[in-house]
Design a protein around this motif. Structure first.
Motif, PDB file in Angstrom:
ATOM      1  N   LEU A   1      90.383-102.988 -52.332  1.00 18.46           N
ATOM      2  CA  LEU A   1      89.098-103.354 -51.428  1.00 18.46           C
ATOM      3  C   LEU A   1      88.507-104.069 -52.619  1.00 18.46           C
ATOM      4  O   LEU A   1      88.124-103.604 -53.583  1.00 18.46           O
ATOM      5  N   TYR A   2      88.406-105.463 -52.233  1.00 16.13           N
ATOM      6  CA  TYR A   2      88.108-106.332 -53.131  1.00 16.13           C
ATOM      7  C   TYR A   2      86.424-106.823 -52.727  1.00 16.13           C
ATOM      8  O   TYR A   2      86.149-107.096 -51.523  1.00 16.13           O
ATOM      9  N   ASP A   3      85.579-107.073 -53.602  1.00 16.13           N
ATOM     10  CA  ASP A   3      84.256-107.866 -53.296  1.00 16.13           C
ATOM     11  C   ASP A   3      84.707-109.422 -53.450  1.00 16.13           C
ATOM     12  O   ASP A   3      85.178-109.772 -54.273  1.00 16.13           O
TER      13      ASP A   3
ATOM     14  N   LEU B   1      89.401-105.563 -47.286  1.00 16.64           N
ATOM     15  CA  LEU B   1      90.296-104.505 -47.399  1.00 16.64           C
ATOM     16  C   LEU B   1      91.712-105.067 -47.006  1.00 16.64           C
ATOM     17  O   LEU B   1      91.839-105.672 -46.070  1.00 16.64           O
ATOM     18  N   PHE B   2      92.758-104.681 -47.975  1.00 15.98           N
ATOM     19  CA  PHE B   2      94.095-105.162 -47.722  1.00 15.98           C
ATOM     20  C   PHE B   2      94.810-103.832 -47.604  1.00 15.98           C
ATOM     21  O   PHE B   2      94.920-102.914 -48.207  1.00 15.98           O
ATOM     22  N   PHE B   3      95.663-103.597 -46.395  1.00 13.87           N
ATOM     23  CA  PHE B   3      96.355-102.661 -45.887  1.00 13.87           C
ATOM     24  C   PHE B   3      97.718-102.973 -46.112  1.00 13.87           C
ATOM     25  O   PHE B   3      98.289-104.160 -45.627  1.00 13.87           O
TER      26      PHE B   3
ATOM     27  N   SER C   1      96.421-115.166 -56.117  1.00 12.08           N
ATOM     28  CA  SER C   1      96.467-114.169 -56.965  1.00 12.08           C
ATOM     29  C   SER C   1      96.428-112.864 -56.081  1.00 12.08           C
ATOM     30  O   SER C   1      97.002-111.735 -56.412  1.00 12.08           O
ATOM     31  N   GLN C   2      95.845-112.920 -54.967  1.00  7.02           N
ATOM     32  CA  GLN C   2      95.798-111.705 -54.150  1.00  7.02           C
ATOM     33  C   GLN C   2      97.318-111.344 -53.488  1.00  7.02           C
ATOM     34  O   GLN C   2      97.701-110.355 -53.292  1.00  7.02           O
ATOM     35  N   ILE C   3      97.726-112.509 -52.979  1.00 12.43           N
ATOM     36  CA  ILE C   3      99.237-112.717 -52.557  1.00 12.43           C
ATOM     37  C   ILE C   3     100.086-111.851 -53.358  1.00 12.43           C
ATOM     38  O   ILE C   3     100.827-111.112 -53.390  1.00 12.43           O
ATOM     39  N   ASP C   4      99.987-112.566 -54.769  1.00  4.96           N
ATOM     40  CA  ASP C   4     100.939-112.070 -56.041  1.00  4.96           C
ATOM     41  C   ASP C   4     100.552-110.489 -55.992  1.00  4.96           C
ATOM     42  O   ASP C   4     101.715-109.670 -56.373  1.00  4.96           O
ATOM     43  N   ARG C   5      99.332-110.016 -56.139  1.00  3.80           N
ATOM     44  CA  ARG C   5      99.174-108.494 -56.458  1.00  3.80           C
ATOM     45  C   ARG C   5      99.640-107.728 -55.283  1.00  3.80           C
ATOM     46  O   ARG C   5     100.112-106.647 -55.313  1.00  3.80           O
ATOM     47  N   LEU C   6      99.885-108.090 -53.922  1.00 10.26           N
ATOM     48  CA  LEU C   6     100.231-107.473 -52.805  1.00 10.26           C
ATOM     49  C   LEU C   6     101.896-107.423 -52.871  1.00 10.26           C
ATOM     50  O   LEU C   6     102.424-106.496 -52.666  1.00 10.26           O
ATOM     51  N   PHE C   7     102.490-108.361 -53.561  1.00  7.94           N
ATOM     52  CA  PHE C   7     103.978-108.316 -53.737  1.00  7.94           C
ATOM     53  C   PHE C   7     104.226-107.128 -54.905  1.00  7.94           C
ATOM     54  O   PHE C   7     105.035-106.579 -54.804  1.00  7.94           O
TER      55      PHE C   7
ATOM     56  N   GLU D   1     104.046-104.110 -53.108  1.00 14.28           N
ATOM     57  CA  GLU D   1     105.353-103.690 -52.527  1.00 14.28           C
ATOM     58  C   GLU D   1     106.516-103.366 -53.378  1.00 14.28           C
ATOM     59  O   GLU D   1     107.448-102.408 -52.849  1.00 14.28           O
ATOM     60  N   THR D   2     106.734-103.929 -54.676  1.00 14.70           N
ATOM     61  CA  THR D   2     107.733-103.531 -55.402  1.00 14.70           C
ATOM     62  C   THR D   2     107.431-102.286 -56.050  1.00 14.70           C
ATOM     63  O   THR D   2     108.288-101.709 -56.681  1.00 14.70           O
ATOM     64  N   GLN D   3     106.351-101.788 -56.455  1.00 19.58           N
ATOM     65  CA  GLN D   3     105.693-100.655 -57.120  1.00 19.58           C
ATOM     66  C   GLN D   3     104.881 -99.921 -56.066  1.00 19.58           C
ATOM     67  O   GLN D   3     103.628 -99.801 -56.404  1.00 19.58           O
ATOM     68  N   PRO D   4     105.278 -99.128 -55.108  1.00 23.78           N
ATOM     69  CA  PRO D   4     104.573 -98.462 -54.232  1.00 23.78           C
ATOM     70  C   PRO D   4     103.614 -97.444 -54.687  1.00 23.78           C
ATOM     71  O   PRO D   4     102.968 -97.166 -53.843  1.00 23.78           O
ATOM     72  N   ASP D   5     103.876 -96.948 -55.946  1.00 23.15           N
ATOM     73  CA  ASP D   5     103.059 -95.807 -56.544  1.00 23.15           C
ATOM     74  C   ASP D   5     101.693 -96.507 -56.976  1.00 23.15           C
ATOM     75  O   ASP D   5     100.902 -95.436 -57.580  1.00 23.15           O
ATOM     76  N   LEU D   6     101.576 -97.483 -57.278  1.00 28.33           N
ATOM     77  CA  LEU D   6     100.455 -98.320 -57.836  1.00 28.33           C
ATOM     78  C   LEU D   6      99.021 -97.854 -56.935  1.00 28.33           C
ATOM     79  O   LEU D   6      99.090 -97.649 -55.734  1.00 28.33           O
ATOM     80  N   PRO D   7      97.956 -97.472 -57.769  1.00 27.99           N
ATOM     81  CA  PRO D   7      96.771 -96.946 -57.162  1.00 27.99           C
ATOM     82  C   PRO D   7      96.219 -98.081 -56.530  1.00 27.99           C
ATOM     83  O   PRO D   7      96.425 -99.212 -56.650  1.00 27.99           O
ATOM     84  N   THR D   8      95.245 -97.800 -55.682  1.00 28.95           N
ATOM     85  CA  THR D   8      94.647 -98.867 -54.879  1.00 28.95           C
ATOM     86  C   THR D   8      93.698 -99.518 -55.588  1.00 28.95           C
ATOM     87  O   THR D   8      92.764 -98.991 -56.480  1.00 28.95           O
ATOM     88  N   ASP D   9      93.554-100.891 -55.568  1.00 28.62           N
ATOM     89  CA  ASP D   9      92.772-101.452 -56.395  1.00 28.62           C
ATOM     90  C   ASP D   9      91.310-101.871 -55.923  1.00 28.62           C
ATOM     91  O   ASP D   9      91.115-101.629 -54.442  1.00 28.62           O
TER      92      ASP D   9
END
Length: 207
Positions: A129-131, A149-151, A188-194, A197-205
């Motif tokens: 959830l980014y401003d 909001l990125f789902f 940078s947002q695309i990179d973070r979404l990848f 995807e590779t680390q599914p346990d990351l918490p919500t940003d």
């Protein structure tokens, strides 16, 4: 780029909009409309836009001023991310758009992904959830504040189908990302979404 003028303009417009929403005093109504006009003139001067166009945008904003909500879907297949090409500017972006009143965000993004790409999905996690205004994101300025909001969305069916808003649909590997529609999504947002995807346990940003 210094965008202090944009922050001031948004705050002035919010004060004017809130004032017009609640006041019944005709003198105060006139004062708030003058504030809107001055704000429109200021924003137009910094963006090379006609003041009347900015003012008309402000006049369509009614009720208590709050940030708008933009939902975007991250759909992955074989290590690639789904992007759609916008007809409006020719840039690529994650499928998505405004959340409608009365619509849960998860259903909004499932609808948007289908409408813009032809794929049926299931929203499974809120990744971020980014401003939009946060300096680290680097989006070009807009006259309103937006929360993005990125789902993560699981692909469950459908086929690539352009729409009235999109002219192409495709999946891209992280090292093959095309030119993006920077008003909607940044690298940078695309990179973070990848990373999500590779680390599914990351918490919500957030922020």
């Amino acid at each position: 780029m210094n965008t202090q003028w944009l922050e001031w303009g948004r705050r002035l417009q919010a004060l004017a909009q809130n004032g017009l929403t609640y006041t019944e005093n005709p003198y105060d109504v006139d004062r708030y409309r003058q504030i809107q006009q001055i704000t429109a003139d200021m924003m137009a001067a910094y963006t090379d836009t006609e003041p009347e166009k900015v003012l008309n945008f402000f006049r369509h904003e009614r009720g208590y001023a709050t940030p708008k909500v933009d939902a975007r879907g991250a759909v992955f297949q074989d290590g690639k991310i789904l992007l759609v090409k916008e007809r409006s500017d020719g840039g690529w972006t994650l499928p998505g758009g405004w959340v409608d009143v009365g619509e849960p965000p998860s259903l909004a993004i499932e609808r948007e992904v289908f409408e813009e790409s032809g794929y049926q999905t299931k929203a499974t996690k809120l990744l971020a959830l980014y401003d939009r205004d946060h300096p680290r994101h680097g989006h070009p300025p807009l006259p309103v504040q937006i929360y993005k909001l990125f789902f993560r969305c699981e692909l469950i069916g459908g086929s690539p189908t352009p729409s009235i808003e999109t002219e192409a649909v495709d999946f891209f590997a992280p090292d093959q990302i095309p030119e993006l529609s920077l008003s909607r999504v940044v690298p940078s947002q695309i990179d973070r979404l990848f990373q999500h995807e590779t680390q599914p346990d990351l918490p919500t940003d957030f922020d």
